[in-house]
Design an enzyme around this catalytic site. Sequence first.
Site, PDB file in Angstrom:
ATOM      1  NE  ARG A   1      15.092  25.520  35.138  1.00 38.10           N
ATOM      2  CZ  ARG A   1      15.396  25.348  36.405  1.00 38.10           C
ATOM      3  NH1 ARG A   1      16.458  25.940  36.921  1.00 38.10           N
ATOM      4  NH2 ARG A   1      14.654  24.578  37.161  1.00 38.10           N
TER       5      ARG A   1
ATOM      6  CE  LYS B   1      11.474  10.644  54.391  1.00 37.45           C
ATOM      7  NZ  LYS B   1      12.031  11.762  55.134  1.00 37.45           N
TER       8      LYS B   1
ATOM      9  N   GLY C   1      10.312  17.086  40.421  1.00 38.85           N
ATOM     10  CA  GLY C   1      11.754  16.836  40.338  1.00 38.85           C
ATOM     11  C   GLY C   1      12.227  15.499  39.808  1.00 38.85           C
TER      12      GLY C   1
ATOM     13  N   GLY D   1       8.849  22.430  42.399  1.00 40.48           N
ATOM     14  CA  GLY D   1       8.007  22.872  43.518  1.00 40.48           C
ATOM     15  C   GLY D   1       6.684  23.460  43.049  1.00 40.48           C
TER      16      GLY D   1
HETATM   17  P1  AMP Z   1      10.549  12.055  45.772  1.00 42.11           P
HETATM   18  O1  AMP Z   1      11.524  13.187  45.788  1.00 42.11           O
HETATM   19  O2  AMP Z   1       9.664  11.978  46.954  1.00 42.11           O
HETATM   20  O3  AMP Z   1       9.809  11.947  44.450  1.00 42.11           O
HETATM   21  O4  AMP Z   1      11.429  10.746  45.911  1.00 42.11           O
HETATM   22  C1  AMP Z   1      12.337  10.338  44.937  1.00 42.11           C
HETATM   23  C2  AMP Z   1      13.298   9.389  45.559  1.00 42.11           C
HETATM   24  O5  AMP Z   1      12.607   8.245  46.023  1.00 42.11           O
HETATM   25  C3  AMP Z   1      14.332   8.881  44.579  1.00 42.11           C
HETATM   26  O6  AMP Z   1      15.579   9.402  44.951  1.00 42.11           O
HETATM   27  C4  AMP Z   1      14.279   7.381  44.733  1.00 42.11           C
HETATM   28  O7  AMP Z   1      15.564   6.778  44.846  1.00 42.11           O
HETATM   29  C5  AMP Z   1      13.522   7.194  46.037  1.00 42.11           C
HETATM   30  N1  AMP Z   1      12.866   5.882  46.106  1.00 42.11           N
HETATM   31  C6  AMP Z   1      12.015   5.339  45.218  1.00 42.11           C
HETATM   32  N2  AMP Z   1      11.656   4.098  45.589  1.00 42.11           N
HETATM   33  C7  AMP Z   1      12.287   3.819  46.749  1.00 42.11           C
HETATM   34  C8  AMP Z   1      12.319   2.693  47.616  1.00 42.11           C
HETATM   35  N3  AMP Z   1      11.631   1.589  47.350  1.00 42.11           N
HETATM   36  N4  AMP Z   1      13.096   2.770  48.721  1.00 42.11           N
HETATM   37  C9  AMP Z   1      13.797   3.891  48.977  1.00 42.11           C
HETATM   38  N5  AMP Z   1      13.795   5.003  48.205  1.00 42.11           N
HETATM   39  C10 AMP Z   1      13.059   4.968  47.090  1.00 42.11           C
END
Ligand code: AMP
Length: 395
Positions: free
Chosen positions: A35, A197, A353, A376
């Site tokens: 940064r 999610k 992130g 964010g």
């Molecule tokens: P996000 O912060 O929503 O972008 O989610 C990132 C996280 O999703 C990472 O820590 C990954 O380990 C998790 N992730 C990706 N694919 C899967 C999966 N098939 N099952 C569980 N967690 C997952």
Amino acid sequence: MKTLKDFNFKDKKALIRVDFNVPLNDDFQVTDATRIVSAKPTIIKILEDGGSCVLMSHLGRPKGVQDEFSLKHIINKIEDIYGVEVKFASDCVGAEAEEKANALQPGEILLLENLRFHEEETKGDKAFAEQLSKLGDIYVNDAFGTAHRAHASTTIVAEFFPVSKCFGSLLAKEIESIKKVMEDGEKPVLAVLGGAKVSSKITIIENILEKVDHLIIGGGMTFTFIKAQGGKIGDSICEDDKMELAIDILKQAEEKGVKIHLPVDVVAANAFSNDAETQICDVKQIPDGWQGLDAGPKSIELFDDVVNQCKTILWNGPLGVFELESFAKGTIELGNSIANSTKNGAFSLVGGGDSVAAVKQFGFEDKVSYVSTGGGAMLESLEGKTLPGIAAILG
Ligand code: AMP
């Protein structure tokens, strides 16, 4: 959109909001100076114009004044990187800061103490913002990471510079990159959304359906869609209460002519662990007791084909549990595909992130067109929101 190019900083004091919220170790040494490096072009341009820089930033989330969050710990690092002596004011407002700002000569830098030692900063307090505004002639915002917050130093202070305000080069680059994808991207435009999610990405998906020709959905989100379509997902992560929404998204995409690509196979494991037993399964036939943790080989091939057809690519979120080596392949191969497509002339933006972490970890940083610095802030931009820090400069 006003940028540094619109001003000559000769004999002017620039009050610059930077994002020096860098990680420190137990000895208060900076462990990742990205940064500080990223803000260098803005600061050097102003100094070379014959101006001076008053730098303001937050560090961490202090409760009141806490020495461990003092920006004095990073003075040496800034001096090393910029090659200029850095003066320091032990409070970001008040007599000392004003005296030191007034005494600043062309070519000099003054760093203010952590803005968040005052709770007025995050509250967006107007009187506090006015005190900050006394420290410079021109306000420059170069902190994308906090542009989604209506804090005193990121947004409110701009009110005291009705005309003398602009974006720094880092923030300008972020805005241009997002615009290149969301507004004037060369077609076909692709978004790859992964991560855990559906619920955290839903607003992005809905906004993005208006902008893209192809959408790859991967990672943990996959299984809510597959189950909603009647597939067997074993013990894979799933948000049952979002299945209706998933069907609705598929319908909306069809109506809008957006092609959605879901994985066709997965690496399934009998436990959430690097040492788990694994097998490649059809994404709709995952046995009970097994969970899909990465994209399978056919999916990787399918996604590679889509990525290579597209001229503009946005990537947010990993395709699997990339933190565990056994389930990182899908994310790495996607990175390879995007790097290849970029080499062939596509514009690629990586933001949000975890995908940024993955890109850095696997060495794709220099092989994509742009890696966003703001988690964010990037997500809110992709949701179609106007960020207050950006609006404050435009207004
Ligand atoms: P996000 O912060 O929503 O972008 O989610 C990132 C996280 O999703 C990472 O820590 C990954 O380990 C998790 N992730 C990706 N694919 C899967 C999966 N098939 N099952 C569980 N967690 C997952």
